[in-house]
Design a protein around this motif. Structure first.
Motif, short mmCIF file in Angstrom:
data_model
loop_
_atom_site.label_atom_id
_atom_site.label_comp_id
_atom_site.label_asym_id
_atom_site.label_seq_id
_atom_site.Cartn_x
_atom_site.Cartn_y
_atom_site.Cartn_z
N SER A 21 0.83 -1.20 0.00
CA SER A 21 0.00 0.00 0.00
C SER A 21 0.87 1.25 0.00
O SER A 21 1.99 1.23 0.51
CB SER A 21 -0.91 0.02 1.23
OG SER A 21 -1.87 -1.01 1.16
N ALA A 23 0.34 5.42 0.77
CA ALA A 23 -0.50 6.54 1.19
C ALA A 23 0.07 7.83 0.63
O ALA A 23 1.26 8.13 0.85
CB ALA A 23 -0.58 6.60 2.71
N SER A 25 -0.08 12.03 0.28
CA SER A 25 -0.55 13.26 0.92
C SER A 25 0.12 14.45 0.25
O SER A 25 1.09 14.30 -0.49
CB SER A 25 -0.23 13.24 2.42
OG SER A 25 1.15 13.12 2.64
N ASP A 73 -7.83 3.94 -3.75
CA ASP A 73 -8.94 4.25 -2.87
C ASP A 73 -9.01 5.77 -2.75
O ASP A 73 -8.15 6.38 -2.10
CB ASP A 73 -8.71 3.59 -1.50
CG ASP A 73 -9.88 3.79 -0.55
OD1 ASP A 73 -10.52 4.85 -0.60
OD2 ASP A 73 -10.13 2.88 0.25
N ALA A 75 -11.09 7.74 -1.18
CA ALA A 75 -11.38 8.27 0.15
C ALA A 75 -10.15 8.30 1.04
O ALA A 75 -9.98 9.21 1.86
CB ALA A 75 -12.48 7.45 0.80
N LYS A 76 -9.28 7.31 0.87
CA LYS A 76 -8.10 7.22 1.74
C LYS A 76 -6.84 7.74 1.05
O LYS A 76 -5.77 7.75 1.66
CB LYS A 76 -7.89 5.77 2.17
CG LYS A 76 -9.02 5.20 3.00
CD LYS A 76 -8.72 3.77 3.39
CE LYS A 76 -9.86 3.19 4.25
NZ LYS A 76 -9.58 1.78 4.63
N ASN A 77 -6.95 8.14 -0.21
CA ASN A 77 -5.77 8.58 -0.96
C ASN A 77 -4.66 7.54 -0.93
O ASN A 77 -3.49 7.87 -0.68
CB ASN A 77 -5.25 9.91 -0.41
CG ASN A 77 -5.81 11.10 -1.16
OD1 ASN A 77 -6.65 10.96 -2.04
ND2 ASN A 77 -5.32 12.29 -0.83
N THR A 78 -5.03 6.31 -1.16
CA THR A 78 -4.04 5.24 -1.16
C THR A 78 -4.08 4.46 -2.48
O THR A 78 -5.11 4.39 -3.16
CB THR A 78 -4.26 4.25 -0.01
OG1 THR A 78 -5.57 3.69 -0.14
CG2 THR A 78 -4.13 4.93 1.33
N SER A 80 -2.81 0.62 -3.94
CA SER A 80 -2.38 -0.69 -3.51
C SER A 80 -1.91 -1.52 -4.68
O SER A 80 -2.34 -1.30 -5.82
CB SER A 80 -3.53 -1.42 -2.80
OG SER A 80 -3.92 -0.74 -1.62
#
Length: 125
Positions: A21, A23, A25, A73, A75-78, A80
């Protein structure tokens, strides 16, 4: 600026699965493309998979097609990378990367301006 933090990776037997994963930002835009690269000892960093954030279009290098799946994703700014049917030749440090493009989907390291710290994936035979 875009910050990327990877998680996942580890040691797995051949034929097994792992999930990486990443993330993201900082500043992100619809034109962002997220990618996974890998680098084995003594080899150049190579493209593995990519996804365009705006429409989730995905693309892969031939050696992982059918085995790896990249997804995002919102919503999670991820992002995978699900890796299945792993082979010893998949052993490498895997890097998450981000780039911006309005043209053809990027595949070279130079086309990605932001990188994570890398995570080791080791596949034993």
């Amino acid at each position: 600026q875009v910050q990327l933090v990877e998680s996942g990776g580890g040691l797995v037997q051949a034929g097994g699965s792992l999930r990486l994963s990443c993330a993201a930002s900082g500043r992100t835009f619809r034109s962002i493309v997220m990618g996974w690269f890998r680098q084995a000892p003594g080899k150049e960093r190579e493209f593995v998979a990519g996804i365009r954030w705006s429409d989730a279009s995905t693309y892969y290098t031939d050696s992982v097609k059918g085995r790896f799946t990249i997804s995002r994703d919102n919503a999670k700014n991820t992002v995978s990378l699900q890796m299945s049917s792993l082979k010893p030749e998949d052993t490498a440090v895997y890097y998450c990367a981000a780039g911006f493009t309005l043209g053809p989907l990027p595949r070279t390291p130079a086309q990605f301006g932001y990188w994570g710290q890398g995570t080791q994936v080791t596949v034993s035979s």
